[in-house]
Design an enzyme around this catalytic site. Structure first.
Site, PDB file in Angstrom:
ATOM      1  N   ASP A 181      16.245  33.881  72.152  1.00 52.69           N
ATOM      2  CA  ASP A 181      17.279  33.090  72.816  1.00 52.69           C
ATOM      3  C   ASP A 181      17.654  33.667  74.179  1.00 52.69           C
ATOM      4  OD1 ASP A 181      17.233  31.715  70.471  1.00 52.69           O
ATOM      5  OD2 ASP A 181      19.048  32.632  69.662  1.00 52.69           O
ATOM      6  N   TYR A 230      20.254  33.948  57.554  1.00 54.46           N
ATOM      7  CA  TYR A 230      19.420  34.522  58.621  1.00 54.46           C
ATOM      8  C   TYR A 230      19.126  36.005  58.372  1.00 54.46           C
ATOM      9  CZ  TYR A 230      17.697  35.446  63.329  1.00 54.46           C
ATOM     10  OH  TYR A 230      16.915  35.808  64.404  1.00 54.46           O
TER      11      TYR A 230
HETATM   12  C1  GLA Z   1      18.070  32.151  66.132  1.00 55.22           C
HETATM   13  C2  GLA Z   1      17.978  33.597  66.587  1.00 55.22           C
HETATM   14  C3  GLA Z   1      16.650  33.848  67.307  1.00 55.22           C
HETATM   15  C4  GLA Z   1      15.466  33.375  66.488  1.00 55.22           C
HETATM   16  C5  GLA Z   1      15.696  31.943  65.994  1.00 55.22           C
HETATM   17  C6  GLA Z   1      14.638  31.487  65.015  1.00 55.22           C
HETATM   18  O1  GLA Z   1      18.148  31.307  67.237  1.00 55.22           O
HETATM   19  O2  GLA Z   1      19.045  33.925  67.441  1.00 55.22           O
HETATM   20  O3  GLA Z   1      16.523  35.230  67.613  1.00 55.22           O
HETATM   21  O4  GLA Z   1      15.187  34.247  65.425  1.00 55.22           O
HETATM   22  O5  GLA Z   1      16.952  31.810  65.336  1.00 55.22           O
HETATM   23  O6  GLA Z   1      13.410  31.377  65.652  1.00 55.22           O
END
Ligand code: GLA
Length: 397
Positions: A181, A230
């Site tokens: 991101d 996550y």
């Molecule tokens: C979120 C996390 C990223 C990445 C995405 C999945 O956006 O912040 O670092 O892991 O999920 O691809």
């Protein structure tokens, strides 16, 4: 959190400048124009949950932005105004504010580790929908970081700023995210996707050409990374690497070091869940490679197939999708002119992204818009966007 879409009254830049004046006054006599930084939201075409596994991804920045207007103070205090919901936070360097201000404080704290950073008054305005998986938090971090450095007259390479913001997100907010991101919000260029190797941190801009467009289908289902699975996925990947490392002949640092052959040979070392998590990451890295080549060659059918296969893998092997995201992808995939679609971001809600022939973009948006409430969720929204550039300082108007 309130979900915000494009503000009808004005763009984030103008709202941030007006917000700074309204919240903190015009500044001392003769005060110069504020420094303004903008940073974009992002979608990820392929490469979901690969970044924290040292893997590959292919995001692009969208033309939705966070703008931060900033003015220097003569102490070390930061006052930040969130113009979209009318809140102000004031904090000194060692304070630990909660909520949205935690992102601002975390970025300031990390930047202050390298060199002194004076205090500043900031106003933040955004048209990146929050909680929609478009990484509004990285956009805030990058725009705040660039604005704070700007008022202080400090220079920093964008890669270093992206890494500082990544640390801020992990340490300040407690999500064990990878660099996707922050690198996308920092380094993307207009009309191109960003091929990113999260191990070497090397990247390449892959031009999109004018023949394709992007549709975002925001399911309206809020996505909160810290509360979701996550960090569980991060842990499961780490456990899979440790188990494979015990039995493999070579040294394994991360799932990036695992290929299909190694995974199949040592599948018995993993339980079903860990095997499927690893299979997703291994197959997703391959899909990024093929999508990058296909994108360079303008072969959008192949990119679309990689997106659809990636979605299935995220749904079945990685288990980070949800019924609304699956419905959004299904709806997009059956719409004429759509090459492919998949969930984007962390998952468990948020948005799907579709790659669409430019000539079909308006019609596809209309058709999907007409069907989302029934097929996806009453709160769902759809909008077209253009691939945009990463964080930048904006000259006064
Ligand atoms: C979120 C996390 C990223 C990445 C995405 C999945 O956006 O912040 O670092 O892991 O999920 O691809």
């Amino acid at each position: 959190m309130t979900r915000t879409n494009r503000a009808p009254e004005s763009d984030p830049h103008s709202r941030a400048v007006a917000g700074l004046r309204d919240a903190f006054g015009a500044g001392p006599g003769g005060s110069p124009d504020p420094v303004v930084a903008v940073a974009p939201g992002r979608v990820n075409l392929v490469g979901g949950h690969t970044d924290y596994n040292d893997g590959l991804c292919l995001p692009l920045a969208v033309d939705r932005h966070v703008a931060v207007a900033a003015r220097l103070r003569d102490d070390d205090v930061i006052r930040a105004r969130a113009t979209d919901f009318g809140e102000t936070a004031t904090f000194a360097p060692h304070d630990d504010p909660a909520g949205w201000a935690a992102y601002v404080a975390a970025v300031a704290r990390v930047l202050r580790e390298d060199a002194a950073l004076p205090g500043a008054d900031l106003a933040i305005a955004s048209d990146v929908p929050s909680g929609a998986g478009l990484s509004s938090s990285a956009a805030i971090e990058l725009a705040v970081g660039r604005a704070l450095l700007g008022v202080a007259g400090r220079k920093m390479a964008t890669t270093d700023l992206a890494l500082a913001c990544w640390r801020a997100e992990r340490e300040g907010v407690g999500v064990e995210c990878g660099i996707l991101d922050q690198f996308a919000a920092g380094l993307c260029e207009p009309d191109a996707a960003l091929f990113l190797d999260c191990r070497s941190r090397e990247f390449e801009h892959v031009p999109l050409g004018g023949d394709v467009g992007i549709l975002v289908i925001d399911t309206g289902v809020s996505h909160e990374l810290a509360d979701s699975g996550y960090n569980d996925r991060v842990r499961e990947c780490r456990e899979a690497v440790a188990a494979l490392d015990e039995v493999a002949d070579t040294d394994l640092q991360s799932l990036r070091d695992v290929d299909f052959d190694l995974l199949e040979r040592h599948a018995d070392a993993l339980g079903d869940t860990h095997y499927r998590r690893a299979r997703h990451v291994v197959s997703e890295n391959e899909r990024v490679k093929s999508a990058r080549e296909a994108l360079s060659a303008g072969d959008f059918d192949v990119v679309g197939d990689a997106m659809l296969a990636g979605h299935e893998s995220l749904r079945d092997d990685y288990e980070v999708s949800c019924t609304e995201l699956d419905a959004a992808v299904e709806l997009a995939a059956e719409t004429a002119g759509v090459y492919g679609a998949r969930m984007t971001g962390g998952g468990f809600g948020g948005s799907a992204v579709a790659l669409v022939a430019e000539s079909a973009l308006e019609r596809a948006e209309r058709e999907i818009r007409a069907a989302v409430a029934d097929r996806v969720s009453p709160k769902a929204d759809v909008f077209a966007c253009r691939p945009s550039g990463g964080v930048r300082l904006v000259q006064p108007e």
